[in-house]
Design a protein around this motif. Sequence first.
Motif, PDB file in Angstrom:
ATOM      1  N   THR A 134      40.771  28.438  -3.270  1.00  0.00           N
ATOM      2  CA  THR A 134      41.559  27.303  -2.790  1.00  0.00           C
ATOM      3  C   THR A 134      42.833  27.217  -3.627  1.00  0.00           C
ATOM      4  O   THR A 134      42.963  27.888  -4.654  1.00  0.00           O
ATOM      5  CB  THR A 134      40.798  25.965  -2.942  1.00  0.00           C
ATOM      6  OG1 THR A 134      40.684  25.648  -4.340  1.00  0.00           O
ATOM      7  CG2 THR A 134      39.406  26.041  -2.320  1.00  0.00           C
ATOM      8  N   ASN A 135      43.769  26.343  -3.197  1.00  0.00           N
ATOM      9  CA  ASN A 135      44.968  26.121  -4.001  1.00  0.00           C
ATOM     10  C   ASN A 135      44.734  25.061  -5.089  1.00  0.00           C
ATOM     11  O   ASN A 135      45.672  24.656  -5.773  1.00  0.00           O
ATOM     12  CB  ASN A 135      46.151  25.731  -3.111  1.00  0.00           C
ATOM     13  CG  ASN A 135      45.921  24.417  -2.366  1.00  0.00           C
ATOM     14  OD1 ASN A 135      44.933  23.706  -2.597  1.00  0.00           O
ATOM     15  ND2 ASN A 135      46.823  24.094  -1.445  1.00  0.00           N
ATOM     16  N   ARG A 136      43.489  24.610  -5.216  1.00  0.00           N
ATOM     17  CA  ARG A 136      43.048  23.672  -6.257  1.00  0.00           C
ATOM     18  C   ARG A 136      43.700  22.290  -6.125  1.00  0.00           C
ATOM     19  O   ARG A 136      43.712  21.504  -7.066  1.00  0.00           O
ATOM     20  CB  ARG A 136      43.280  24.249  -7.661  1.00  0.00           C
ATOM     21  CG  ARG A 136      42.624  25.617  -7.862  1.00  0.00           C
ATOM     22  CD  ARG A 136      42.854  26.169  -9.260  1.00  0.00           C
ATOM     23  NE  ARG A 136      42.014  25.505 -10.249  1.00  0.00           N
ATOM     24  CZ  ARG A 136      40.730  25.825 -10.493  1.00  0.00           C
ATOM     25  NH1 ARG A 136      40.150  26.781  -9.792  1.00  0.00           N
ATOM     26  NH2 ARG A 136      40.049  25.195 -11.431  1.00  0.00           N
ATOM     27  N   LYS A 137      44.212  21.989  -4.923  1.00  0.00           N
ATOM     28  CA  LYS A 137      44.769  20.663  -4.661  1.00  0.00           C
ATOM     29  C   LYS A 137      43.755  19.836  -3.866  1.00  0.00           C
ATOM     30  O   LYS A 137      43.140  20.330  -2.927  1.00  0.00           O
ATOM     31  CB  LYS A 137      46.083  20.773  -3.883  1.00  0.00           C
ATOM     32  CG  LYS A 137      47.208  21.406  -4.683  1.00  0.00           C
ATOM     33  CD  LYS A 137      48.504  21.416  -3.878  1.00  0.00           C
ATOM     34  CE  LYS A 137      49.658  21.996  -4.700  1.00  0.00           C
ATOM     35  NZ  LYS A 137      50.939  21.991  -3.946  1.00  0.00           N
ATOM     36  N   ILE A 138      43.648  18.561  -4.266  1.00  0.00           N
ATOM     37  CA  ILE A 138      42.606  17.699  -3.699  1.00  0.00           C
ATOM     38  C   ILE A 138      43.204  16.408  -3.144  1.00  0.00           C
ATOM     39  O   ILE A 138      44.060  15.783  -3.779  1.00  0.00           O
ATOM     40  CB  ILE A 138      41.570  17.336  -4.769  1.00  0.00           C
ATOM     41  CG1 ILE A 138      40.887  18.598  -5.309  1.00  0.00           C
ATOM     42  CG2 ILE A 138      40.525  16.376  -4.229  1.00  0.00           C
ATOM     43  CD1 ILE A 138      39.955  18.317  -6.469  1.00  0.00           C
ATOM     44  N   ALA A 139      42.696  16.003  -1.969  1.00  0.00           N
ATOM     45  CA  ALA A 139      42.978  14.674  -1.418  1.00  0.00           C
ATOM     46  C   ALA A 139      41.680  13.882  -1.430  1.00  0.00           C
ATOM     47  O   ALA A 139      40.657  14.355  -0.916  1.00  0.00           O
ATOM     48  CB  ALA A 139      43.516  14.788   0.001  1.00  0.00           C
ATOM     49  N   ILE A 140      41.711  12.687  -2.024  1.00  0.00           N
ATOM     50  CA  ILE A 140      40.530  11.820  -2.104  1.00  0.00           C
ATOM     51  C   ILE A 140      40.751  10.586  -1.242  1.00  0.00           C
ATOM     52  O   ILE A 140      41.751   9.875  -1.395  1.00  0.00           O
ATOM     53  CB  ILE A 140      40.250  11.392  -3.560  1.00  0.00           C
ATOM     54  CG1 ILE A 140      39.886  12.609  -4.420  1.00  0.00           C
ATOM     55  CG2 ILE A 140      39.130  10.358  -3.613  1.00  0.00           C
ATOM     56  CD1 ILE A 140      39.688  12.276  -5.895  1.00  0.00           C
ATOM     57  N   LEU A 141      39.804  10.310  -0.343  1.00  0.00           N
ATOM     58  CA  LEU A 141      39.832   9.121   0.510  1.00  0.00           C
ATOM     59  C   LEU A 141      38.496   8.411   0.350  1.00  0.00           C
ATOM     60  O   LEU A 141      37.442   9.008   0.612  1.00  0.00           O
ATOM     61  CB  LEU A 141      40.042   9.510   1.980  1.00  0.00           C
ATOM     62  CG  LEU A 141      41.156  10.521   2.284  1.00  0.00           C
ATOM     63  CD1 LEU A 141      41.132  10.932   3.754  1.00  0.00           C
ATOM     64  CD2 LEU A 141      42.517   9.953   1.907  1.00  0.00           C
ATOM     65  N   HIS A 142      38.496   7.161  -0.066  1.00  0.00           N
ATOM     66  CA  HIS A 142      37.221   6.488  -0.313  1.00  0.00           C
ATOM     67  C   HIS A 142      37.272   5.025   0.083  1.00  0.00           C
ATOM     68  O   HIS A 142      38.331   4.384   0.035  1.00  0.00           O
ATOM     69  CB  HIS A 142      36.818   6.613  -1.787  1.00  0.00           C
ATOM     70  CG  HIS A 142      37.708   5.869  -2.743  1.00  0.00           C
ATOM     71  ND1 HIS A 142      37.488   4.556  -3.093  1.00  0.00           N
ATOM     72  CD2 HIS A 142      38.820   6.260  -3.431  1.00  0.00           C
ATOM     73  CE1 HIS A 142      38.415   4.164  -3.945  1.00  0.00           C
ATOM     74  NE2 HIS A 142      39.242   5.174  -4.171  1.00  0.00           N
ATOM     75  N   ASP A 143      36.100   4.481   0.477  1.00  0.00           N
ATOM     76  CA  ASP A 143      36.044   3.052   0.792  1.00  0.00           C
ATOM     77  C   ASP A 143      36.026   2.244  -0.503  1.00  0.00           C
ATOM     78  O   ASP A 143      35.853   2.787  -1.594  1.00  0.00           O
ATOM     79  CB  ASP A 143      34.847   2.731   1.698  1.00  0.00           C
ATOM     80  CG  ASP A 143      33.486   2.896   1.018  1.00  0.00           C
ATOM     81  OD1 ASP A 143      33.369   2.606  -0.186  1.00  0.00           O
ATOM     82  OD2 ASP A 143      32.525   3.313   1.695  1.00  0.00           O
ATOM     83  N   ASN A 144      36.224   0.939  -0.354  1.00  0.00           N
ATOM     84  CA  ASN A 144      36.299   0.092  -1.548  1.00  0.00           C
ATOM     85  C   ASN A 144      34.988  -0.627  -1.856  1.00  0.00           C
ATOM     86  O   ASN A 144      34.960  -1.623  -2.563  1.00  0.00           O
ATOM     87  CB  ASN A 144      37.441  -0.919  -1.432  1.00  0.00           C
ATOM     88  CG  ASN A 144      37.274  -1.859  -0.229  1.00  0.00           C
ATOM     89  OD1 ASN A 144      36.252  -1.830   0.457  1.00  0.00           O
ATOM     90  ND2 ASN A 144      38.272  -2.680   0.031  1.00  0.00           N
ATOM     91  N   GLY A 145      33.871  -0.096  -1.304  1.00  0.00           N
ATOM     92  CA  GLY A 145      32.551  -0.601  -1.670  1.00  0.00           C
ATOM     93  C   GLY A 145      32.166  -0.137  -3.060  1.00  0.00           C
ATOM     94  O   GLY A 145      32.871   0.681  -3.667  1.00  0.00           O
ATOM     95  N   PRO A 146      31.045  -0.619  -3.599  1.00  0.00           N
ATOM     96  CA  PRO A 146      30.663  -0.290  -4.983  1.00  0.00           C
ATOM     97  C   PRO A 146      30.563   1.203  -5.266  1.00  0.00           C
ATOM     98  O   PRO A 146      31.126   1.691  -6.252  1.00  0.00           O
ATOM     99  CB  PRO A 146      29.298  -0.983  -5.142  1.00  0.00           C
ATOM    100  CG  PRO A 146      29.309  -2.087  -4.149  1.00  0.00           C
ATOM    101  CD  PRO A 146      30.106  -1.573  -2.982  1.00  0.00           C
ATOM    102  N   ASP A 147      29.829   1.958  -4.415  1.00  0.00           N
ATOM    103  CA  ASP A 147      29.679   3.385  -4.712  1.00  0.00           C
ATOM    104  C   ASP A 147      30.909   4.178  -4.303  1.00  0.00           C
ATOM    105  O   ASP A 147      31.246   5.189  -4.921  1.00  0.00           O
ATOM    106  CB  ASP A 147      28.406   3.969  -4.091  1.00  0.00           C
ATOM    107  CG  ASP A 147      28.244   3.655  -2.621  1.00  0.00           C
ATOM    108  OD1 ASP A 147      28.885   2.712  -2.155  1.00  0.00           O
ATOM    109  OD2 ASP A 147      27.458   4.347  -1.936  1.00  0.00           O
ATOM    110  N   GLY A 148      31.617   3.722  -3.256  1.00  0.00           N
ATOM    111  CA  GLY A 148      32.871   4.381  -2.885  1.00  0.00           C
ATOM    112  C   GLY A 148      33.889   4.291  -4.000  1.00  0.00           C
ATOM    113  O   GLY A 148      34.557   5.277  -4.343  1.00  0.00           O
TER     114      GLY A 148
END
Length: 401
Positions: free
Chosen positions: A177-191
């Motif tokens: 991979t190009n070692r670039k990351i996109a993170i998308l997460h909910d705002n709940g406790p575990d997210g």
Amino acid sequence: MAREINSIDSFRFKLFLVMALVLMCHHAAFASDKIVIGASLPLSGPLAGFGGYQRWGYEAAVADINEKGGVSIKGEKRLVQLVVRDDKTDPVTTSRNVQTLINRDNAVALLGSCTPALVNAGGLMAERSQIPMVTGCSPLASFRSVRQWKYVWSIFFDEPDVAQAPFKMLQELAIPTNRKIAILHDNGPDGTAVGGEYWPKAAAEAGYEIVVKESFPIDNTQFGSMLMKAKDSGADIVLVNAITPQAVAIRKQMETAGLRPKVLFMEKGAEPEQFATALGKLADGVMVGSYWDPSFPYPGSKALGDRFERESGSSFSQHIADSYAAAQVLLDAIEAAGSVDRDAINTAIAATDKSYVVGPVKFAADHTSKIPTAIVQWQAGKPIVVWPQERTTGVIFAVTQ
């Protein structure tokens, strides 16, 4: 004549009352012989996919103990009655259900719901009532963060382990991979815990670059703008943490946006079969953190998976295992206590040291017992174990299909 009829009617009425009283007393005696345990589960609402598996696991464990005559208390076998109430994926309802299970249903102990929001809500009510609860389906870091538990016990994976797993897999399998990351997460406790804290930390330690990091409300339905950011960033790796309805929506909207990363993890929401069923071929290649498969070398693993598929006609879920194990731990503790006394049961839970269908269970001082983490990938509607290498059940797709 009228007096005779009235006399007969009066006699019949008195006889009816006596018989009804006898039946009521018989029912009360029968009910009191049973040991009642309770569970509040998300049988409707966004987490219903998880709740259905949990219910099956709990009911299967209770059915198994009852087939053997029940739990032994002071040398006498007593059947177990499981009372399940629907919390509708609502923490407030979970709290009310737990109160009802304790005060109206006379539960001597409890089994937990699913996800931190629901488990914590029920757990806090159990703590207040000083009644033991054993749960799976509650990531341990989120569980620990609430309080120092006295009566609630969690058997599950730890968020730091889940966060590190993708990077360990990428490195061990040498996925380019190009070692670039996109993170998308909910705002709940575990997210928030996984997406906001543990993924970024694990990425930095492994030498990856986070080029997009977005959070969203747990009831969000449109993700177009953040998906376009992820696409424009050129990230080869996309990490998503969301409940199932959102995970399904995100995957569909990714396709519409033309976002096709080489590696796609969808934590939490991609676990149940409902995810793969809703998406069809779009689910292929999606990976998600895991902790159980029928192939794992734990007592009863294969039999449990086969039994679920035979009885339900659906593919197994790992949640049948943690729920079955949680119920077994609780039932074993009641028998070990030799009593329905709450504190005696709680003390017996603390002493648990045995291998179950999810592996060895032994609680630490913080009331947690950790299950090792794995990774599965959806392939043609089936969850295939792709990491760690010693437990794989198939070959990983190098890129999302």
